[in-house]
Scaffold this active site. Structure first.
Site, PDB file in Angstrom:
ATOM      1  N   ASP A 105       0.826  -1.212   0.000  1.00  0.00           N
ATOM      2  CA  ASP A 105       0.000   0.000   0.000  1.00  0.00           C
ATOM      3  C   ASP A 105       0.856   1.256   0.000  1.00  0.00           C
ATOM      4  OD1 ASP A 105      -2.111  -1.697   0.486  1.00  0.00           O
ATOM      5  OD2 ASP A 105      -2.007  -1.384   2.660  1.00  0.00           O
TER       6      ASP A 105
HETATM    7  N1  URA Z   1      -1.238  -5.921   3.949  1.00  0.00           N
HETATM    8  C1  URA Z   1      -1.630  -4.646   3.937  1.00  0.00           C
HETATM    9  O1  URA Z   1      -2.602  -4.278   4.597  1.00  0.00           O
HETATM   10  N2  URA Z   1      -0.951  -3.785   3.185  1.00  0.00           N
HETATM   11  C2  URA Z   1       0.142  -4.129   2.451  1.00  0.00           C
HETATM   12  O2  URA Z   1       0.726  -3.282   1.787  1.00  0.00           O
HETATM   13  C3  URA Z   1       0.527  -5.469   2.476  1.00  0.00           C
HETATM   14  C4  URA Z   1      -0.180  -6.364   3.240  1.00  0.00           C
END
Ligand code: URA
Length: 245
Positions: A105
């Site tokens: 993310d």
């Molecule tokens: N889980 C999440 O919530 N975000 C990520 O970037 C990777 C795994």
């Protein structure tokens, strides 16, 4: 003499398609070598041969593999229409057309692999691929052991079944009412860690991926990258191949 390789492997390495799809494209008569349609899967080609898929020459870049410590506030993409920073901005010296394998993310930091090897990327992203992805989350509120068990049992969130392999409290801060929790996933569903903790009622404040299979971020700072060593690539490939079978 230039190294000879199987046509489907060369196409897959160029990032056009997975090896299986490349084989189908060859069988379907969509591939030409030096201007001639080739439908034989065993055909071997070298760098000096002109390979085209559906009339478009494939790129003959050497495969390259990098590990990036992605900072927060960066998109896991090669471009962004809103002009935000993207992961490839952190590897300005790399001239090959690399792309990230999977996503972290925007607000998540940590380990991400970049490559121009489409076949390798497909293999690592295969749903059956069971390499450990280790995350460290800072949660608002302190979940109990029993609540963490729920992550391992699995839960349905927005109609999607999400499951962790492992979850344990690393430390807590009673004053601030926060916890540091280590979570290991095999799957890599969209915003999985954040969604699981939201469902438990302990939203994630900060999230970092510390390990991916045999790779970690030791000795690196956010924003830094390094090429993967050939044996590191080999180990990842072996892990993925083993689990997919
Ligand atoms: N889980 C999440 O919530 N975000 C990520 O970037 C990777 C795994």
């Amino acid at each position: 003499m230039a190294k000879m390789e199987r046509l489907q492997k060369v196409i897959a390495h160029a990032g056009v398609a997975s090896r299986r799809k490349a084989e189908q494209m060859i069988l379907d008569g969509k591939v030409t070598v030096n201007g001639k349609v080739v439908t034989e899967l065993g055909t071997k080609v070298s760098k000096n041969d002109d390979v085209e898929v559906e009339g478009v020459p494939i790129d003959k870049e050497e495969p390259v593999y990098y590990l990036l410590y992605k900072p927060r506030g960066v998109i896991s993409s090669v471009s962004d229409d809103k002009g935000r920073k993207v992961v490839t901005d952190y590897l300005p010296e790399v001239k090959e057309r690399i792309f990230p394998i999977g996503r972290l993310d925007y607000d998540t930091s940590g380990l991400i692999i970049l490559t121009n090897d489409g076949e390798f990327a497909n293999m690592l992203m295969h749903p059956k691929h069971e390499v450990d992805k280790v995350y460290v989350a800072k949660t608002k509120g302190i979940p109990s052991k029993e609540q963490l068990q729920q992550l391992k049992k699995g839960m349905t969130v927005d109609g999607e079944y999400l499951k962790a392999v492992h979850a344990k409290i690393m430390s807590t801060d009673g004053k601030k009412n926060t916890a540091i929790v280590q979570v290991i996933l095999h799957e890599g569903k969209n915003r999985q860690v954040r969604r699981m903790f939201d469902a438990l009622g302990y939203p994630v404040d900060k999230l970092k991926r510390e390990r991916y299979g045999s790779l970690d971020l030791k000795g690196m700072n956010a924003g830094e990258y390094r090429p993967l060593k050939p044996h590191e690539v080999k180990v990842l490939r072996e892990m993925a191949e083993e689990n997919v079978k």
